[in-house]
Scaffold this motif. Structure first.
Motif, PDB file in Angstrom:
ATOM      1  N   VAL A 126       0.830  -1.205   0.000  1.00  0.00           N
ATOM      2  CA  VAL A 126       0.000   0.000   0.000  1.00  0.00           C
ATOM      3  C   VAL A 126       0.865   1.257   0.000  1.00  0.00           C
ATOM      4  O   VAL A 126       0.621   2.204  -0.754  1.00  0.00           O
ATOM      5  CB  VAL A 126      -0.968   0.007   1.201  1.00  0.00           C
ATOM      6  N   ALA A 129       2.362   1.792  -3.321  1.00  0.00           N
ATOM      7  CA  ALA A 129       1.370   2.263  -4.287  1.00  0.00           C
ATOM      8  C   ALA A 129       1.115   3.753  -4.120  1.00  0.00           C
ATOM      9  O   ALA A 129       0.964   4.491  -5.110  1.00  0.00           O
ATOM     10  CB  ALA A 129       0.071   1.473  -4.128  1.00  0.00           C
ATOM     11  N   SER A 167       2.071   0.086  -9.111  1.00  0.00           N
ATOM     12  CA  SER A 167       0.895   0.937  -9.290  1.00  0.00           C
ATOM     13  C   SER A 167      -0.273   0.430  -8.453  1.00  0.00           C
ATOM     14  O   SER A 167      -0.357  -0.764  -8.133  1.00  0.00           O
ATOM     15  CB  SER A 167       0.484   0.964 -10.762  1.00  0.00           C
ATOM     16  N   PRO A 168      -1.188   1.316  -8.076  1.00  0.00           N
ATOM     17  CA  PRO A 168      -2.370   0.882  -7.317  1.00  0.00           C
ATOM     18  C   PRO A 168      -3.181  -0.167  -8.066  1.00  0.00           C
ATOM     19  O   PRO A 168      -3.756  -1.072  -7.443  1.00  0.00           O
ATOM     20  CB  PRO A 168      -3.166   2.177  -7.144  1.00  0.00           C
ATOM     21  N   GLU A 172      -3.914  -3.846  -6.509  1.00  0.00           N
ATOM     22  CA  GLU A 172      -5.274  -3.882  -5.963  1.00  0.00           C
ATOM     23  C   GLU A 172      -5.692  -5.288  -5.551  1.00  0.00           C
ATOM     24  O   GLU A 172      -6.305  -5.484  -4.493  1.00  0.00           O
ATOM     25  CB  GLU A 172      -6.263  -3.314  -6.982  1.00  0.00           C
ATOM     26  N   THR A 175      -3.704  -6.014  -2.175  1.00  0.00           N
ATOM     27  CA  THR A 175      -4.036  -5.224  -0.981  1.00  0.00           C
ATOM     28  C   THR A 175      -5.516  -5.219  -0.650  1.00  0.00           C
ATOM     29  O   THR A 175      -5.901  -5.012   0.501  1.00  0.00           O
ATOM     30  CB  THR A 175      -3.585  -3.769  -1.164  1.00  0.00           C
ATOM     31  N   ALA A 179      -8.003   0.809  -6.424  1.00  0.00           N
ATOM     32  CA  ALA A 179      -6.948   1.670  -6.955  1.00  0.00           C
ATOM     33  C   ALA A 179      -7.345   3.133  -6.935  1.00  0.00           C
ATOM     34  O   ALA A 179      -6.521   4.008  -6.630  1.00  0.00           O
ATOM     35  CB  ALA A 179      -6.597   1.233  -8.380  1.00  0.00           C
ATOM     36  N   VAL A 182      -6.737   4.580  -3.501  1.00  0.00           N
ATOM     37  CA  VAL A 182      -5.302   4.795  -3.251  1.00  0.00           C
ATOM     38  C   VAL A 182      -4.832   6.057  -3.953  1.00  0.00           C
ATOM     39  O   VAL A 182      -4.117   6.884  -3.379  1.00  0.00           O
ATOM     40  CB  VAL A 182      -4.475   3.577  -3.718  1.00  0.00           C
ATOM     41  N   ARG A 183      -5.237   6.236  -5.191  1.00  0.00           N
ATOM     42  CA  ARG A 183      -4.822   7.421  -5.949  1.00  0.00           C
ATOM     43  C   ARG A 183      -5.358   8.703  -5.299  1.00  0.00           C
ATOM     44  O   ARG A 183      -4.636   9.703  -5.182  1.00  0.00           O
ATOM     45  CB  ARG A 183      -5.293   7.315  -7.402  1.00  0.00           C
TER      46      ARG A 183
END
Length: 219
Positions: A126, A129, A167-168, A172, A175, A179, A182-183
């Motif tokens: 995480v 990300a 990348s998220p 994904e 975790t 995504a 997270v962004r």
């Protein structure tokens, strides 16, 4: 920005342990230093060059974005929690990263802007990300980096964290965190003003403890 954990350094804990062995004649010594302070000490020493926390309790009054990772301040650290809630009521934004839905996620007068409810054991994924978003979306504070970071070390980290596997979207499924969430949290962290990370034993008393501390320090 900065990170707060114990104000007792790893070295100080070891001195106390040695004193107990030598003065009390007892080798049966164990403390939270083994699974709490040690990951913090090692991780911060590797990244910042010192094993001490970078903030004190009063720092939260100057935080615009507060990230709580692996901790439940209301139950575990009520004095600090009261300071944090005061700042949140004054307008600071909150990101909670925890498998649990702790009360800070939503309680009277306090609500997290984002709750990254990750699968247990995916802390590092995480935080990587989040860092991936900051780097690849051009949100890095370059003047801060130029002043505070070693050029070669930062360049190596930046190249690593920008890889698509961090990348998220790629993480994904690992975790369990969407995504898009997270962004959004990463953008808030990078652009919302003074950002601070506060973490607890959900980070350090873990098989990934030291690695996660380094991940947060890098972020």
């Amino acid at each position: 920005g900065g990170i707060t954990s114990s104000r007792c350094t790893n070295e100080e804990v070891y001195v106390v342990q040695k004193m107990i062995r030598a003065a009390f004649g007892n080798n049966n010594v164990d403390t939270c230093a083994r699974v709490c302070h040690s990951p913090t000490g090692y991780g911060l020493k590797q990244t910042f060059g010192t094993s001490a926390g970078t903030q004190d309790f009063e720092s939260v009054a100057h935080s615009d974005v507060i990230v709580v990772i692996g901790a439940n301040p209301t139950d575990g650290h009520p004095v600090f929690a009261s300071r944090m809630k005061k700042r949140l009521r004054a307008g600071a934004k909150l990101v909670v990263i925890d498998p649990r839905r702790i009360d800070l996620v939503r309680s009277p007068h306090v609500e997290a802007a984002h709750h990254l409810q990750l699968q247990p054991g995916t802390n590092v994924a995480v935080v990587n990300a989040l860092a991936h978003v900051v780097v690849t979306e051009g949100l890095v504070d370059r003047s801060f980096v130029a002043e505070r970071c070693e050029d070669d070390s930062f360049a190596q980290w930046e190249a690593f964290i920008a890889q698509p596997e961090n990348s998220p979207e790629a993480l994904e499924s690992v975790t369990g965190v969407p995504a898009a969430e997270v962004r959004a949290a990463a953008r808030l962290y990078a652009t919302g003003g003074n950002a601070a990370i506060y973490y607890g034993l959900g980070v350090t008393e873990h098989s990934q403890g030291s690695t996660m501390v380094m991940g947060m320090a890098n972020l």
